[in-house]
Design a protein around this motif. Structure first.
Motif, PDB file in Angstrom:
ATOM      1  N   HIS A 197      -0.628   3.515   2.763  1.00  0.00           N
ATOM      2  CA  HIS A 197      -1.696   4.084   1.941  1.00  0.00           C
ATOM      3  C   HIS A 197      -2.948   3.221   2.024  1.00  0.00           C
ATOM      4  N   VAL A 199      -6.390   2.346  -0.368  1.00  0.00           N
ATOM      5  CA  VAL A 199      -6.903   2.472  -1.738  1.00  0.00           C
ATOM      6  C   VAL A 199      -8.407   2.229  -1.779  1.00  0.00           C
ATOM      7  N   HIS A 280      -7.763  -1.938  -0.646  1.00  0.00           N
ATOM      8  CA  HIS A 280      -6.667  -2.510   0.145  1.00  0.00           C
ATOM      9  C   HIS A 280      -6.021  -1.485   1.054  1.00  0.00           C
ATOM     10  N   ALA A 282      -2.317  -0.682   2.795  1.00  0.00           N
ATOM     11  CA  ALA A 282      -0.895  -1.030   2.678  1.00  0.00           C
ATOM     12  C   ALA A 282      -0.168  -0.640   3.956  1.00  0.00           C
ATOM     13  N   PHE A 346       1.161  -8.434  -2.094  1.00  0.00           N
ATOM     14  CA  PHE A 346      -0.280  -8.310  -1.832  1.00  0.00           C
ATOM     15  C   PHE A 346      -0.811  -9.621  -1.270  1.00  0.00           C
ATOM     16  N   GLU A 359      -1.619  -5.041   1.725  1.00  0.00           N
ATOM     17  CA  GLU A 359      -0.334  -4.972   1.010  1.00  0.00           C
ATOM     18  C   GLU A 359       0.748  -4.736   2.061  1.00  0.00           C
TER      19      GLU A 359
HETATM   20 FE   FE2 Z   1      -1.158  -0.312  -2.839  1.00  0.00          FE
END
Ligand code: FE2
Length: 391
Positions: A197, A199, A280, A282, A346, A359
């Motif tokens: 993902h 963000v 961030h 991931a 993280f 992440e």
């Molecule tokens: Fe996340």
């Protein structure tokens, strides 16, 4: 090194919009997943070295003066199915330089794979997207792709990339990295497999606008809603909504600051990033213990986890397959929801500005984002924030 102005030249030709619109009956907003993420940096060479030797991303493609590209350098990096592109300007007068001046080391393009680039682009624009680049074919000796892009939050864009059997190392115009730098040492991957993902942080009161953008323009749906009651600490709070697209292949949470007693970490990001942007990225793995062990051994820094966090883990998440002592030693966070559990960690900010970070996540059934970890995580982030005097 063989320098040649004719090494992998890329020809760009626009796509006829009329032809594109009638290009078949595919869902115009079908998205097959993340294609790559482009990061703008002050130096592609130095950033690529950091991501390669720290995180296990292998340089696979190069575009720059040595390949006849005069204005910028881009290095394409790969690990598992993750593709990153690091791009830097070569002159202060470049628009890229302005972006780097404003945002520092930052994600510029969250690029999607699509089956029909022109159809996706024109449909998105019809639904209100701001165009950045109209559909064009990029061609070199290895074949071609079709590319277009639209704006999203801040100065970030989404490219639509349609592969039409392209066989080069990354995108047209990129030479194989080893052809340009044949003596570089081989990079060992760390075990990151796919982008899970991405963000974004947006300004206070703007989250719902961007939720509506992803729903209306890109046909995403809302996945989960964390209120500021879920994600709050004594000093700061945030709101987050998760947008799901591409039949579940794309997950893009969007955060906005919420009222807190002190400056929220989202506000700190917005101040230092000079506005909204990607907070961030991931990466998913199926063996987070090995990945984090390797990254720690290579010197990657991760967020500090409060010691007492692990006292609550057995009662909060129940039995997990992994060795809890190892999880604690590595500072990995654990969370559970009705579908299963997840393990996540993280990194600290990837650059000096308190902005972009990574992440690492391992999913064991859970499709969530670690809501139960938010409190522990935010306390950890705020401890760092306080150390910088920004809380
Ligand atoms: Fe996340």
């Amino acid at each position: 090194m063989t320098a040649s102005k004719n090494l992998n030249p890329c020809a760009i030709s626009p796509i006829d919009p009329a032809k594109a619109r009638s290009a078949g009956s595919l869902d115009p907003l079908a998205i097959d997943g993340f294609h790559h993420i482009e990061i703008y940096a002050d130096s592609a060479k130095q950033s690529a070295f950091y991501l390669a030797h720290g995180f296990g991303f292998r340089p696979v493609g190069y575009r720059g003066p040595e390949t006849g590209h005069r204005d910028s350098v881009s290095i394409a990096l790969q690990q598992g199915n993750v593709l990153l592109q690091i791009t830097c300007p070569l002159r202060s007068t470049s628009p890229l330089a302005e972006h780097v001046h404003k945002h520092g080391f930052s994600a510029k393009d969250v690029a999607f794979k699509v089956p029909n680039c022109a159809a996706s682009f024109y449909e998105a624009v019809k639904r209100g997207a701001q165009p950045v680049s109209a559909p064009a074919e990029w061609r070199d000796q290895n074949g071609s792709i079709i590319h277009a892009s639209i704006k999203t939050y801040g100065d970030t864009v989404h490219s639509f990339i349609e592969h039409t059997g392209y066989e080069g190392p990354f995108l047209p115009g990129f030479a194989p990295y080893s052809q340009i730098f044949p003596r570089d040492v081989a990079i060992e991957e760390a075990g990151l497999a796919v982008i899970d993902h991405v963000v974004g942080n947006v300004e206070l009161g703007r989250m719902d606008e961007w939720v509506a953008f992803y729903e209306k323009v890109l046909g995403f749906t809302q996945f989960k809603h964390f209120s500021d009651k879920d994600i709050s600490t004594e000093y700061s709070a945030l709101m987050s909504k998760v947008m799901n697209g591409g039949g579940g292949k794309i997950k893009m949470p969007i955060n906005e600051p919420a009222e807190g007693k002190r400056k929220s970490q989202i506000e700190e990001y917005l101040e230092f990033n000079g506005g909204p942007g990607v907070q961030h990225i991931a990466f998913r793995t199926n063996d987070i213990i090995s990945v984090v062990s390797r990254l720690r051994a290579r010197g990657v820094r991760f967020l500090w986890v409060p010691k007492n966090y692990y006292e609550q883990v057995p009662s909060r998440v129940g039995t997990i397959r992994e060795d809890l002592a190892k999880i604690q030693e590595l500072g990995i966070l654990v969370d559970r929801d009705e579908d299963g559990y997840l393990l996540q960690i993280f990194t600290k900010n990837l650059q000096d500005r308190p902005t972009l970070f990574f992440e690492v996540i391992q999913r064991e059934g859970s499709q969530g984002f670690g809501a139960g970890n938010f409190k522990a995580l935010f306390e950890a982030i705020e401890r760092d924030q306080a150390e910088r005097g920004n809380l």
